[in-house]
Design a protein around this motif. Structure first.
Motif, PDB file in Angstrom:
ATOM      1  N   CYS A 352       0.805  -1.224   0.000  1.00 50.36           N
ATOM      2  CA  CYS A 352       0.000   0.000   0.000  1.00 50.36           C
ATOM      3  C   CYS A 352       0.839   1.276   0.000  1.00 50.36           C
ATOM      4  O   CYS A 352       0.291   2.383   0.142  1.00 50.36           O
ATOM      5  CB  CYS A 352      -0.938  -0.001   1.209  1.00 50.36           C
ATOM      6  SG  CYS A 352      -2.209  -1.286   1.121  1.00 50.36           S
ATOM      7  N   GLY A 353       2.150   1.136  -0.149  1.00 49.20           N
ATOM      8  CA  GLY A 353       2.999   2.316  -0.247  1.00 49.20           C
ATOM      9  C   GLY A 353       3.127   3.112   1.029  1.00 49.20           C
ATOM     10  O   GLY A 353       3.330   4.335   1.004  1.00 49.20           O
ATOM     11  N   VAL A 354       3.017   2.437   2.178  1.00 46.29           N
ATOM     12  CA  VAL A 354       3.107   3.109   3.475  1.00 46.29           C
ATOM     13  C   VAL A 354       4.500   2.890   4.055  1.00 46.29           C
ATOM     14  O   VAL A 354       4.985   1.752   4.098  1.00 46.29           O
ATOM     15  CB  VAL A 354       2.048   2.554   4.451  1.00 46.29           C
ATOM     16  CG1 VAL A 354       2.128   3.275   5.794  1.00 46.29           C
ATOM     17  CG2 VAL A 354       0.652   2.695   3.857  1.00 46.29           C
ATOM     18  N   PRO A 355       5.182   3.950   4.504  1.00 44.30           N
ATOM     19  CA  PRO A 355       6.535   3.807   5.067  1.00 44.30           C
ATOM     20  C   PRO A 355       6.557   2.854   6.254  1.00 44.30           C
ATOM     21  O   PRO A 355       5.652   2.857   7.087  1.00 44.30           O
ATOM     22  CB  PRO A 355       6.882   5.234   5.501  1.00 44.30           C
ATOM     23  CG  PRO A 355       5.998   6.124   4.685  1.00 44.30           C
ATOM     24  CD  PRO A 355       4.737   5.348   4.470  1.00 44.30           C
ATOM     25  N   HIS A 426      -5.383   3.920   0.427  1.00 41.25           N
ATOM     26  CA  HIS A 426      -4.712   3.325  -0.735  1.00 41.25           C
ATOM     27  C   HIS A 426      -5.620   2.317  -1.430  1.00 41.25           C
ATOM     28  O   HIS A 426      -5.683   2.282  -2.674  1.00 41.25           O
ATOM     29  CB  HIS A 426      -3.407   2.649  -0.307  1.00 41.25           C
ATOM     30  CG  HIS A 426      -2.576   2.173  -1.460  1.00 41.25           C
ATOM     31  ND1 HIS A 426      -2.749   0.930  -2.050  1.00 41.25           N
ATOM     32  CD2 HIS A 426      -1.583   2.781  -2.159  1.00 41.25           C
ATOM     33  CE1 HIS A 426      -1.898   0.794  -3.040  1.00 41.25           C
ATOM     34  NE2 HIS A 426      -1.167   1.903  -3.123  1.00 41.25           N
ATOM     35  N   LEU A 427      -6.322   1.513  -0.662  1.00 37.03           N
ATOM     36  CA  LEU A 427      -7.247   0.546  -1.253  1.00 37.03           C
ATOM     37  C   LEU A 427      -8.350   1.254  -2.037  1.00 37.03           C
ATOM     38  O   LEU A 427      -8.847   0.733  -3.037  1.00 37.03           O
ATOM     39  CB  LEU A 427      -7.863  -0.334  -0.165  1.00 37.03           C
ATOM     40  CG  LEU A 427      -6.923  -1.343   0.500  1.00 37.03           C
ATOM     41  CD1 LEU A 427      -7.610  -2.014   1.678  1.00 37.03           C
ATOM     42  CD2 LEU A 427      -6.444  -2.388  -0.506  1.00 37.03           C
ATOM     43  N   PHE A 428      -8.708   2.462  -1.605  1.00 38.47           N
ATOM     44  CA  PHE A 428      -9.732   3.238  -2.298  1.00 38.47           C
ATOM     45  C   PHE A 428      -9.143   4.081  -3.434  1.00 38.47           C
ATOM     46  O   PHE A 428      -9.825   4.936  -3.993  1.00 38.47           O
ATOM     47  CB  PHE A 428     -10.470   4.150  -1.312  1.00 38.47           C
ATOM     48  CG  PHE A 428     -11.146   3.415  -0.178  1.00 38.47           C
ATOM     49  CD1 PHE A 428     -11.603   2.112  -0.346  1.00 38.47           C
ATOM     50  CD2 PHE A 428     -11.324   4.021   1.057  1.00 38.47           C
ATOM     51  CE1 PHE A 428     -12.218   1.429   0.704  1.00 38.47           C
ATOM     52  CE2 PHE A 428     -11.945   3.345   2.097  1.00 38.47           C
ATOM     53  CZ  PHE A 428     -12.387   2.060   1.924  1.00 38.47           C
ATOM     54  N   GLU A 429      -7.845   3.839  -3.746  1.00 36.39           N
ATOM     55  CA  GLU A 429      -7.148   4.491  -4.866  1.00 36.39           C
ATOM     56  C   GLU A 429      -7.151   6.012  -4.738  1.00 36.39           C
ATOM     57  O   GLU A 429      -7.299   6.753  -5.712  1.00 36.39           O
ATOM     58  CB  GLU A 429      -7.784   4.053  -6.192  1.00 36.39           C
ATOM     59  CG  GLU A 429      -7.714   2.549  -6.416  1.00 36.39           C
ATOM     60  CD  GLU A 429      -8.388   2.107  -7.698  1.00 36.39           C
ATOM     61  OE1 GLU A 429      -8.992   2.951  -8.376  1.00 36.39           O
ATOM     62  OE2 GLU A 429      -8.297   0.908  -8.026  1.00 36.39           O
ATOM     63  N   PRO A 452       1.387   9.499   1.036  1.00 31.30           N
ATOM     64  CA  PRO A 452       2.808   9.244   0.751  1.00 31.30           C
ATOM     65  C   PRO A 452       3.085   8.526  -0.564  1.00 31.30           C
ATOM     66  O   PRO A 452       4.224   8.550  -1.043  1.00 31.30           O
ATOM     67  CB  PRO A 452       3.267   8.391   1.942  1.00 31.30           C
ATOM     68  CG  PRO A 452       2.027   7.862   2.567  1.00 31.30           C
ATOM     69  CD  PRO A 452       0.965   8.861   2.303  1.00 31.30           C
ATOM     70  N   TRP A 453       2.117   7.861  -1.200  1.00 31.41           N
ATOM     71  CA  TRP A 453       2.397   7.131  -2.449  1.00 31.41           C
ATOM     72  C   TRP A 453       2.253   8.014  -3.686  1.00 31.41           C
ATOM     73  O   TRP A 453       2.388   7.520  -4.803  1.00 31.41           O
ATOM     74  CB  TRP A 453       1.487   5.908  -2.556  1.00 31.41           C
ATOM     75  CG  TRP A 453       0.048   6.186  -2.352  1.00 31.41           C
ATOM     76  CD1 TRP A 453      -0.885   6.584  -3.270  1.00 31.41           C
ATOM     77  CD2 TRP A 453      -0.653   6.068  -1.110  1.00 31.41           C
ATOM     78  NE1 TRP A 453      -2.104   6.743  -2.680  1.00 31.41           N
ATOM     79  CE2 TRP A 453      -1.995   6.415  -1.346  1.00 31.41           C
ATOM     80  CE3 TRP A 453      -0.265   5.697   0.179  1.00 31.41           C
ATOM     81  CZ2 TRP A 453      -2.948   6.409  -0.339  1.00 31.41           C
ATOM     82  CZ3 TRP A 453      -1.220   5.693   1.177  1.00 31.41           C
ATOM     83  CH2 TRP A 453      -2.540   6.049   0.911  1.00 31.41           C
TER      84      TRP A 453
END
Length: 454
Positions: A352-355, A426-429, A452-453
């Protein structure tokens, strides 16, 4: 010189609510007139009211009065049926109080609550629905106006052929001042639901979309809020349907969610299509429903800080399984089950592109993670080990938890909420701005950042 009123007319007119709360927790009368109450063959006719009442929690209440000398002793506390004779509506009720007639000229009163929604009329083809919202945010949106002024108070949500407008009420500031003083509930917004192509729709279709909207708005507000007091109209603008029910909605409280107070409404507009896409997915509907439920309970600190940390872990596990095993098939079911909880969360965050690193702003948790006896390599390990120490009965693990200072637990709680918000976004784009609850910057609006993504 052009008048102010003519200037205001340049903007779309604000939606007019059907129902208002002048003060928080003020009951709303929905019906007054002739009533008939029945219970196992016993029938009484009289006069009374049906009201939407807020305290101790939102509910539909009725009060029935019998003004002749006929005794009410044949009725009992329990289930009954109520007919609203003047509008030919019907509802199942629970009779909670019976005050019989003891003296001449004294009314006999029956009161209770409605077990199911009251539906006024049974029209199935609607052009649009007006609904009301309680305790929602003061967002900054499209300009709207009345003859008295203009404000940026409209939110537009559009997806899957549905078009939803939500207007912040003109006196929102006064409403919020009262809510902060008294607590409870107040109508803060009014909205409309219609199809983008203006075609008619059924009440069943509307119910589905309004339930979707409940979960979407609750995720955005940080506690439960629902479209309530629904009024449907046909294409000539005539009221043909009304539905009143005690939807799940929470009393006002000051909380932070990913969507900040006074944030631009375009953030919600951007999120809605992606949310609805996941929500309508067979694979994702149940996991998203559970995750948002646990998110809201975690914000509310159900079971205090420690309980919230445990609930968030449940959300992480179901989201990780759904994304990694069911949707992307990156890992098999057996492999997933063998992974430690920290690795499940780590892979979910990475997807999900989370640090992964413990954020520098969480100073107490960061300091603890570097201690020799802990040596947590990232946020996923820190969060899951604190959770394990809470739930596992092993005395050694229990002592490890007891050794954690409370500021470290608070940081872990904040980290978990931040993770859960970002995973869902992120899942909800979503690719817009959000309120970063762990940024800890001096000024409130400085904490609103791009995800962050992006």
């Amino acid at each position: 010189m052009e008048s102010l009123e003519s200037l205001f007319k340049q903007y779309p007119p604000a939606l007019i609510p059907i129902y208002l709360t002048g003060e928080p927790n003020q009951p709303i009368q929905l019906y007054q007139g002739s009533l008939k109450i029945t219970q196992e063959g016993t029938v009484y006719e009289g006069y009374g009211t049906v009201s939407f009442e807020w305290l101790p929690s939102p509910d539909l209440k009725f009060l029935f009065s019998k003004s002749n000398n006929e005794s009410l002793f044949q009725l009992e506390l329990g289930k009954g049926n109520l007919n609203l004779l003047e509008i030919q509506a019907y509802a199942e009720v629970w009779i909670s109080s019976i005050l019989p007639i003891y003296f001449e000229h004294q009314d006999g009163d029956i009161s209770g609550n409605l077990n199911k929604p009251v539906i006024f009329s049974s029209e199935h083809n609607l052009s649009y629905i007006i609904f009301h919202l309680t305790n929602f945010h003061q967002f900054s949106g499209m300009a709207i106006s009345t003859s008295r002024g203009m404000w940026r108070g409209r939110l537009i949500l559009e997806a899957e052929s549905w078009y939803i407008s939500i207007d912040r009420l003109e006196n929102f500031g006064n409403i919020m001042k009262s809510l902060k003083s008294k607590g409870g509930y107040a109508i803060t917004h009014v909205g409309t639901l219609e199809r983008s192509d203006k075609k008619p729709f059924t009440t069943e279709e509307a119910d589905d979309v309004l339930e979707d909207l409940h979960w979407f708005l609750s995720f955005s507000r940080g506690f439960r809020t629902s479209p309530i007091l629904l009024v449907g109209y046909d294409n000539s603008g005539e009221k043909v349907w009304e539905k009143c029910t005690s939807y799940t909605t929470s009393p006002w409280r000051s909380v932070h969610s990913w969507f900040a107070d006074s944030q631009e409404s375009c953030s919600l507009s951007k999120l809605f299509p992606g949310f609805l896409n996941r929500w309508r997915s067979t694979i994702w509907n149940q996991p998203i429903r559970f995750a948002i439920h646990w998110y809201l309970e975690s914000i509310a600190q159900a079971g205090a800080i420690q309980g919230s940390i445990v609930l968030m872990q449940a959300a992480f596990e179901i989201l990780a399984w759904t994304l990694l095993v069911e949707e992307k098939a990156i890992i098999s079911q057996q492999e997933f089950k063998k992974l430690p909880a920290a690795e499940q969360l780590r892979r979910l965050l990475s997807q999900c592109g989370v640090p992964l690193k413990v954020p520098d702003s969480l100073t107490d948790l960061l300091k603890a993670s570097k201690e020799k006896e802990l040596n947590w390599v990232d946020g996923a390990q820190a969060l899951t080990e604190i959770r394990n120490a809470i739930v596992h009965p092993n005395p050694k693990k229990r002592q490890k938890y007891l050794n954690q200072r409370f500021p470290e637990q608070i940081d872990a709680y904040k980290l978990g909420l931040w993770y859960l918000e970002l995973i869902l976004l992120h899942l909800f784009e979503y690719k817009g701005k959000y309120f970063n609850r762990i940024a800890n910057k001096e000024f409130y609006r400085e904490n609103i950042e791009v995800v962050p993504w992006v």
